[in-house]
Design a protein around this motif. Structure first.
Motif, PDB file in Angstrom:
ATOM      1  N   TYR A 190       0.840  -1.202   0.000  1.00 16.95           N
ATOM      2  CA  TYR A 190       0.000   0.000   0.000  1.00 16.95           C
ATOM      3  C   TYR A 190       0.879   1.258   0.000  1.00 16.95           C
ATOM      4  N   ASP A 191       1.902   1.251   0.843  1.00 19.19           N
ATOM      5  CA  ASP A 191       2.839   2.389   0.935  1.00 19.19           C
ATOM      6  C   ASP A 191       3.448   2.748  -0.415  1.00 19.19           C
ATOM      7  N   VAL A 192       3.803   1.738  -1.181  1.00 22.03           N
ATOM      8  CA  VAL A 192       4.468   1.999  -2.466  1.00 22.03           C
ATOM      9  C   VAL A 192       3.452   2.126  -3.605  1.00 22.03           C
ATOM     10  N   HIS A 248      11.056   6.174  -4.760  1.00 24.89           N
ATOM     11  CA  HIS A 248      10.356   6.146  -3.469  1.00 24.89           C
ATOM     12  C   HIS A 248      11.341   6.402  -2.333  1.00 24.89           C
ATOM     13  N   LYS A 249      10.911   7.198  -1.364  1.00 21.69           N
ATOM     14  CA  LYS A 249      11.832   7.581  -0.292  1.00 21.69           C
ATOM     15  C   LYS A 249      12.086   6.446   0.688  1.00 21.69           C
ATOM     16  N   LYS A 250      11.023   5.734   1.044  1.00 21.97           N
ATOM     17  CA  LYS A 250      11.146   4.760   2.124  1.00 21.97           C
ATOM     18  C   LYS A 250      11.544   3.369   1.612  1.00 21.97           C
TER      19      LYS A 250
END
Ligand code: YNC
Ligand code: MG
Length: 402
Positions: A198-200, A306-308
């Motif tokens: 979901y985050d990505v 993506h940062k994380k």
């Protein structure tokens, strides 16, 4: 359009649609080796043909770098396949591999690798006929050299090299539509680490659901449940090859595995830096007979910008087989496959994968829905080169490397 493909020995869309029931399988054109050029055709000024030496790990790294930056992305350019050097070593050095079929283009001045295409030999059965063919993969052109008609040049060169070696047919899979697929599969994805997906933005939050509900939906038990499930061992090889060969006979299109090829793909003994393939068997606790096996391979995707999260760790269902396929009882097969794949999901989770992918091939439709796979937006088309074949209703095997 299809100005290049129209010149190639592949069936047209019209021919394939009209001939559904009348096409007689067979080669499209006879190749006279004497007439095959001995040398590659000249390249654009400033570029040169090279044969990559993949026994040299530095050259594997060069292919890795090219693909890492320029290989297949999704429609929205959010993710890009990230084949590891260990994966490439495995996929490009299958039994009988030929150095000549690892074709590159370098910029003459800098020496930089800017394009690649590869083939490996494969014995491919199409219905009852076995074709000595090549499997073409990893076609890639540097982003700055796109739309210059380099792809046809690479395809013609790998074709020439196959012909020179007496191989006149090929199989390949492509996400986009070309004349003319012999079969088409869809990708399905089963979330393991839903929150990360979901985050990505790989997985959406379905309308009306909550994050917590999604996490619960994809929760898996800690332990597998099939009695006798264990990692494959050397002593299993003969039984499992036989099981797989019998199982694949049920398909219209499948690789014919020798024991050596089986070992290479499903039980590589040299342990690479990064594990590429996982294979498990079920040994019936009472009879001590191996009755089932499954395997999956490790192919990450870069999450672009993506940062994380740098990448998604994806497991791809590879080959499997089960004795229940021969009982003639569809219910038994369905039940067994669901247990096996559920255990595969649990093992993939233990191995830290974020998602488990599968295509609509083999007997996969029996478990995709029940095991909570969701349809992706990608299709994978299967093509044959210089071989006419009626569409394949009887199913196909798992050569699912895009
Ligand atoms: C493709 N993927 O239609 P027409 S899959 C085949 N496979 O030709 P240009 C492709 N053909 O339509 P670009 C293709 N993609 O005019 C495009 N084409 O007839 C056709 N992407 O060439 C296309 N890797 O050089 C058109 O296009 C012509 O600069 C246009 O280059 C394409 O490995 C590509 O998706 C894909 O690196 C290299 O976009 C580039 O765009 C790229 O102007 C990202 O080309 C990576 C990517 C493809 C992965 C794969 C299987 C390849 C199979 C190739 C066919 C093998 C035939 C059998 C040969 C052996 C025969 C024997 C025996
Ligand atoms: Mg080009």
């Amino acid at each position: 359009s299809y100005t290049f493909w129209k010149t190639q020995p592949v069936p047209s869309f019209e021919e394939m649609a009209a001939g559904k029931d009348t096409i007689v399988d067979g080669p499209i054109k006879e190749i006279d080796i004497e007439c095959v050029p001995k040398e590659p055709s000249p390249l654009l000024e400033g570029f040169e043909w090279v044969t990559m030496d993949l026994e040299d790990s530095k050259q594997i790294d060069e292919v890795y770098d090219l693909l890492y930056n320029h290989y297949v992305e999704d429609q929205e350019a959010m993710f890009r396949f990230r084949y590891s050097p260990s994966f490439l070593d495995w996929a490009l050095k299958a039994p009988g591999w030929k150095k000549d079929w690892h074709v590159g283009i370098r910029a003459s001045k800098s020496g930089k690798l800017v394009a690649f295409i590869s083939g490996i030999p494969v014995r491919l059965r199409v219905r009852e006929r076995v074709l000595e063919s090549s499997e073409i993969n990893f076609l890639c052109v540097h982003k700055k050299l796109r739309s210059k008609r380099l792809a046809p040049v690479l395809i013609k060169e790998i074709t020439r090299r196959c012909y020179v070696d007496g191989i006149f047919q090929a199989v390949y899979t492509v996400g986009s539509l070309l004349p003319t697929p012999v079969s088409t599969c869809r990708y399905f994805h089963r979330s393991i680490n839903w929150e990360k997906l979901y985050d990505v933005k790989f997985s959406p939050l379905p309308h009306g659901s909550t994050k917590q509900r999604q996490i619960i939906r994809y929760k898996l038990p800690d332990q597998t449940s099939t009695p006798g499930l264990r990692e494959m061992e050397a002593k299993d090889i003969d039984t499992v090859v036989d099981l797989l060969q019998r199982y694949l006979k049920r398909m219209d299109l499948a690789q014919e595995f020798s024991t050596e090829e089986f070992k290479h793909w499903m039980f590589p003994t040299e342990k690479p830096k990064e594990q590429v393939v996982w294979t498990y068997v079920v040994e019936d606790p009472s009879t001590k007979k191996v009755t089932d096996f499954f395997s999956f391979y490790n192919l990450e995707s870069t999450v672009i910008g993506h940062k994380k999260h740098e990448s998604i760790k994806a497991a791809y269902l590879f080959y499997y087989a089960t004795e229940t396929a021969f009982t003639g009882k569809e219910d038994a097969l369905k039940t067994r496959l669901n247990s096996l794949i559920k255990d595969a999901l649990i093992l993939a989770k233990k191995a830290d994968f974020d998602v488990f992918n599968a295509l609509t091939l083999l007997d996969n439709p029996y478990f995709l829905e029940e095991q909570r796979f969701g349809a992706g937006d990608g299709s994978l088309h299967y093509y044959l080169y210089n071989y006419r074949a009626a569409p394949l209703p009887g199913g196909i095997d798992a050569r699912n490397q895009p």
